[in-house]
Design a protein around this motif. Structure first.
Motif, short mmCIF file in Angstrom:
data_model
loop_
_atom_site.label_atom_id
_atom_site.label_comp_id
_atom_site.label_asym_id
_atom_site.label_seq_id
_atom_site.Cartn_x
_atom_site.Cartn_y
_atom_site.Cartn_z
N PRO A 267 0.80 -1.23 0.00
CA PRO A 267 0.00 0.00 0.00
C PRO A 267 0.83 1.28 0.00
CG PRO A 267 -0.87 -1.57 1.59
CD PRO A 267 0.45 -2.11 1.13
N THR A 268 1.90 1.31 0.80
CA THR A 268 2.68 2.55 0.87
C THR A 268 3.50 2.77 -0.40
OG1 THR A 268 4.37 1.33 2.14
CG2 THR A 268 2.79 2.67 3.38
N LEU B 62 1.18 4.26 -2.93
CA LEU B 62 0.88 5.67 -2.68
C LEU B 62 2.07 6.58 -2.96
CD1 LEU B 62 -1.18 5.79 0.65
CD2 LEU B 62 -2.02 6.17 -1.68
N LEU C 94 -5.45 -4.58 -0.48
CA LEU C 94 -4.79 -3.39 0.07
C LEU C 94 -5.38 -2.98 1.41
CD1 LEU C 94 -4.32 -1.19 -3.13
CD2 LEU C 94 -2.63 -2.62 -1.97
N CYS C 95 -4.53 -2.47 2.28
CA CYS C 95 -4.92 -2.09 3.64
C CYS C 95 -5.81 -0.85 3.65
CB CYS C 95 -3.65 -1.82 4.45
SG CYS C 95 -3.93 -1.45 6.20
N CYS C 96 -6.71 -0.80 4.64
CA CYS C 96 -7.60 0.37 4.78
C CYS C 96 -6.91 1.52 5.50
CB CYS C 96 -8.86 -0.03 5.54
SG CYS C 96 -8.60 -0.40 7.30
N GLY C 97 -5.74 1.27 6.12
CA GLY C 97 -5.02 2.34 6.79
C GLY C 97 -5.16 2.34 8.30
N GLN D 72 -5.43 8.69 3.35
CA GLN D 72 -5.38 8.40 1.91
C GLN D 72 -5.80 6.96 1.63
OE1 GLN D 72 -1.16 10.23 1.48
NE2 GLN D 72 -2.02 10.33 -0.58
N LEU D 73 -5.30 6.04 2.45
CA LEU D 73 -5.64 4.63 2.27
C LEU D 73 -7.13 4.39 2.55
CD1 LEU D 73 -2.48 3.08 3.95
CD2 LEU D 73 -3.11 2.88 1.53
N ASN E 280 -9.22 5.55 -0.43
CA ASN E 280 -9.13 4.58 -1.52
C ASN E 280 -9.98 3.35 -1.23
OD1 ASN E 280 -7.35 6.34 -2.74
ND2 ASN E 280 -5.51 5.16 -2.23
N LYS E 281 -9.90 2.87 0.00
CA LYS E 281 -10.65 1.67 0.38
C LYS E 281 -12.14 1.93 0.33
CE LYS E 281 -9.31 -1.71 1.46
NZ LYS E 281 -9.14 -2.98 0.68
#
Length: 423
Positions: A36-37, A40, A356-359, A374-375, A378-379
């Motif tokens: 994920p990072t 981004l 992908l991770c939700c953050g 940001q994550l 996107n999620k």
């Protein structure tokens, strides 16, 4: 990957483990495609392969810098890279080793120390957290909207079932879940009660240790793990009516941590075998409902038959499924919840980029808020693409993080399922 570890670490347990992990990496870079990072930021050092090189340099004696620490801090520990890696590189364990070494050499600013200490103490103590949450609810109208979104309104708690059954299982209450979402565990107890399984909390058990590990406090995580093992061990090894057959997790993040107790305490002569048994006795609730005995499957099928005939009329819900990283990557549990809902006649929409991770990632959303937001955006965009009326997840942290960014209800799937089944 060729290595030449520094003399002060190469013969230690951590050094030997790190060297084995480094040597298993073949530099292919497939991990970056699901990081994920890296997606981004586009920086090689903010992807698994780059972080592996940074950790290798430190292990070989090169002095780390604040920049090194920043790149390691920005990792979510989502373990998507481990799922992707064709060579089976245990990146999560290597990252723990690297972060610890870097912190010893680089240190933290006083502000960072204060924040991390505060999070470690406040979030891992249920009574303190409940008091803080109660205070936050009182002043909620007077604080910024961004903070208001993190404070859920209080809900009427369900009633824990008191029926006695031959089969018994333990539940972990957790740190913040009893305050933020007490109905998740109660709904689980009610659901299992309907399936003739008695559940019980062990009040002496506390934080699983995941929070401390997120904050790079391995010693504290080990201390918390040992405390829990002391509580659960006699219950899991008892005989007759006193024995609890499994330890069930409703928070997938806690499940990953407890299932790792065996590795965490592998070098402890007193706790190694006990930790291994506790880890082997731990199941996510999705495993309980889908992989138990034929009798349980039969009872679940009977209940499902009663519900599936008219569930579409009872609810107009359109569901999107968010699989937490700790469930799909950490525990490698994929498809069990989805298949269960298909059997119930309520298929859930698949989410784009579901890997992908939700953050949320434990304390990540508090320590790395910009990336976490940001994550999350996107999620949520991916989850809401099919216009759901409800989003389901399997971990409180993800659930709370996502809910703060949308008006669409976000629920734990067990709590939602329990509401559908007849009393």
């Amino acid at each position: 990957m060729q290595t030449n570890l520094a003399d002060n670490i190469k013969d230690t347990v951590q050094g030997q483990a790190a060297e084995a992990i480094l040597r298993s990496c073949v530099h292919c870079g497939m991990c970056n495609a699901t990081c994920p990072t890296y997606q981004l930021l586009g920086d090689e050092l903010d992807g698994p392969r780059g972080r592996i090189y940074l950790i290798k340099q430190v292990l070989e004696g090169q002095a780390p810098t604040q920049k090194t620490q920043n790149h390691l801090d920005r990792c979510l520990t989502c373990l998507s890279c481990e799922t992707t890696c064709p060579s089976g590189v245990k990146f999560g364990y290597l990252l723990d080793i690297g972060r610890q070494l870097v912190e010893e050499k680089v240190g933290r600013t006083w502000a960072q120390k204060l924040l991390r200490s505060g999070l470690g103490n406040a979030l891992s103590k249920p009574v303190f957290f409940q008091q803080a949450l109660n205070f936050g609810r009182k002043i909620k109208p007077y604080i910024p909207a961004s903070i208001q979104a993190k404070i859920p309104d209080q809900k009427i708690a369900l009633v824990w079932p008191n029926n006695l059954h031959q089969r018994k299982m333990l539940l972990l209450d957790g740190c913040v879940q009893p305050a933020l979402a007490p109905n998740i565990n109660i709904a689980t107890a009610q659901l299992l009660d309907k399936l003739k399984i008695q559940t019980q909390l062990a009040p002496q058990a506390g934080c699983c240790g995941a929070l401390a590990l997120h904050l790079n406090d391995r010693a504290r995580a080990i201390e918390q793990a040992k405390r829990n093992i002391d509580v659960w061990w006699p219950l899991l090894t008892a005989t007759g009516d006193q024995r609890f057959e499994k330890l069930v997790m409703t928070a997938s993040a806690c499940g990953v941590m407890v299932k790792d107790y065996g590795d965490l305490l592998a070098q402890d002569q007193t706790y190694a075998e006990k930790a291994k048994l506790v880890a082997q006795s731990t199941l996510d609730i999705s495993e309980v409902l889908s992989d138990m005995s034929e009798q349980l499957v039969g009872v679940l099928a009977a209940v499902s038959a009663k519900v599936s005939a008219d569930v579409s009329e009872q609810t107009q819900e359109r569901l999107s499924w968010h699989a937490p990283c700790t469930l799909q990557h950490g525990q490698q549990i994929v498809g069990k919840v989805e298949q269960l809902f298909i059997k119930l006649g309520m298929p859930m929409a698949a989410c784009k980029d579901s890997h992908l991770c939700c953050g949320s990632a434990g304390t990540y959303s508090l320590l790395q808020p910009q990336l976490a937001l940001q994550l999350r955006e996107n999620k949520l965009a991916a989850l809401q693409a099919c216009q759901p009326t409800r989003i389901l997840s399997a971990n409180l942290g993800c659930q709370h993080h996502l809910q703060a960014g949308t008006a669409t209800p976000v629920s734990h799937w067990v709590e939602f399922l329990n509401q559908l089944l007849p009393n």
